[in-house]
Design an enzyme around this catalytic site. Structure first.
Site, short mmCIF file in Angstrom:
data_model
loop_
_atom_site.label_atom_id
_atom_site.label_comp_id
_atom_site.label_asym_id
_atom_site.label_seq_id
_atom_site.Cartn_x
_atom_site.Cartn_y
_atom_site.Cartn_z
CE LYS A 1 -10.26 -8.40 -13.99
NZ LYS A 1 -9.64 -7.33 -14.78
CG ASP A 2 -9.73 -9.80 -6.17
OD1 ASP A 2 -9.05 -10.14 -7.15
OD2 ASP A 2 -9.40 -8.88 -5.40
CG HIS B 1 -2.17 -0.83 0.99
ND1 HIS B 1 -2.11 -2.20 0.87
CD2 HIS B 1 -3.49 -0.49 0.85
CE1 HIS B 1 -3.33 -2.67 0.68
NE2 HIS B 1 -4.19 -1.66 0.66
CB SER C 1 -1.56 -2.61 -7.30
OG SER C 1 -2.24 -2.99 -6.13
CD GLU D 1 2.12 -34.11 -0.78
OE1 GLU D 1 2.20 -35.04 -1.62
OE2 GLU D 1 1.06 -33.76 -0.24
#
Length: 430
Positions: free
Chosen positions: A247-248, A219, A223, A291
């Site tokens: 959108k998320d 922040h 972004s 894994e």
């Protein structure tokens, strides 16, 4: 990122005004993920993966805490307690499958998040600290996942713990002491299981704390975006809510559809069958593998097969850790003034046809049976991996001829066909 045009938080009623005055948590949330946080208007779905990773972590913590209520961290009964969860605890089978597959999905979104950062050079100034904290988060998640894989106390759990902790034994002079200290003995047993369970429970909360720092650091500069051009005016941004929360939300819906399809229809597909056999120190599995999300690093570890000054095993350990630690230096290795891979033709070719195939080859070799040709492939891919970051990337950033960039984010969105060039101010007046 703080702009004069950002909408300020105004409590809607007396109670919220009182809360905001005494503890400004509503204001903090509003400025972090609400209309008070302006975001570049051109973010695509590659910017969904940070939110998805945060959701996956919360999912892992919630399911993990509930599973811990029924799990017994004792080598004598650990395997039986997992079977008890699966058979006797109400919805225990779903919680266990949700947690086990949640780890895989967590790594899927983390890797996509990292690859997005690499392609769009999200590690460059002024966002170096965001990237560095992200690498710390990745290391914490890897440690947490390894310790969690040991807890079912199946064959792969036991032998995975033995192999991975055995790596520290390769360190000269102090290696054996470190290995004994980690295990609480000379082989994985009750002491090791207790240590791993405690750390597996604790580290996700440490990770959550570092994620808060990661978001805080984000922040400050704001972004990044697909063009790599910094915000120049109010027209370059939109409020995070409702534009990107919607959108998320769509991305989260797709994520959950795939996730629950695996949990309910393919719950063991991403695991290993040998882990349904109780740990037996006297029976070594035919192919000890971690894994799938550790396979590229495991391939790097196994790529070193001969001694050169140092033992081969030590070279493998050093290379495996160095393959991640070198990410800390990316902000200074890549000196290109252009961030986005969309405007770097040579970088783009090496990324899509060099780095990505290299990592896929390492992943395949890490999960495959050892053979002369898989070892040779691992060695070639390992060599290219380090060559890409330490040699190719710095050289490209020095002499690459980049493509014309848009003047602003607004121009890139509204005048895409005109292809305005940096320095030619064609942005609308604001």
């Amino acid at each position: 990122m703080s702009f004069a045009w950002a909408k300020q938080y105004e409590p809607s009623n007396g109670l919220m005004r009182w809360v905001d005055e005494k503890l400004p948590l509503p204001r903090l949330v509003y400025n972090a993920v609400g209309a008070g946080y302006p975001v570049p208007r051109n973010l695509n779905y590659m910017w969904n993966f940070g939110v998805l990773a945060g959701f996956a972590l919360v999912l892992q913590i919630v399911t993990g805490v509930i599973l811990a209520m029924h799990y017994a961290a004792n080598a004598e009964v650990a395997f039986a307690s997992v079977e008890h969860i699966m058979r006797d605890v109400n919805w225990g089978w779903m919680l266990r499958y949700a947690h086990a597959n949640g780890a895989s999905f967590f790594f899927v979104v983390i890797y996509l998040h990292i690859f997005r950062g690499l392609f769009y050079s999200s590690y460059k100034a002024p966002r170096e600290m965001i990237w560095l904290l992200g690498v710390v988060i990745f290391l914490l998640v890897m440690a947490t996942a390894f310790m969690g894989y040991v807890l079912p106390w199946g064959q792969m759990s036991f032998w995975g713990a033995k192999v991975i902790t055995g790596l520290f034994g390769a360190i000269p002079l102090v290696g054996e002491s470190i290995q004994v200290w980690l295990l609480g003995g000379f082989a994985p047993d009750n002491a090791a299981l207790n240590r791993f369970f405690s750390l597996h429970f604790l580290l996700p909360f440490v990770t959550a704390g570092v994620i808060i720092l990661h978001i805080w650091a984000l922040h400050i500069p704001g972004s990044s975006n697909p063009t790599g051009v910094e915000v120049k005016s109010e027209s370059d941004t939109v409020p995070f809510h409702p534009y990107y929360t919607a959108k998320d939300g769509f991305g989260l819906g797709i994520f959950l559809l795939i996730y629950f399809a695996v949990v309910f229809f393919l719950p063991n597909y991403l695991g290993h069958a040998d882990n349904y056999i109780e740990a037996n120190p006297l029976a070594t599995p035919a192919n000890i593998v971690p894994e799938w999300y550790f396979w590229p690093f495991y391939a790097i570890l196994r790529a070193f097969t001969f001694d050169f000054i140092l033992p081969a095993k030590l070279w493998g350990v050093l290379a495996m850790f160095a393959s991640i630690l070198l990410w800390f230096f990316l902000p200074w290795l890549d000196k290109s003034p252009v961030r986005s891979g969309h405007y770097r033709p040579l970088f783009r070719k090496f990324f899509w046809f060099g780095l990505i195939p290299c990592i896929l080859v390492l992943g395949y070799c890490g999960g495959a049976h050892l053979s002369p040709w898989t070892i040779a492939l691992s060695q070639l891919a390992t060599a290219y991996y380090f060559l890409h970051f330490l040699v190719i990337l710095p050289l490209i950033s020095s002499f690459e001829k980049t493509e014309p960039m848009p003047y602003s984010i607004t121009d890139a969105v509204l005048n895409a066909d005109k292809k305005p060039v940096l320095g030619e101010n064609t942005s609308p007046a604001v």
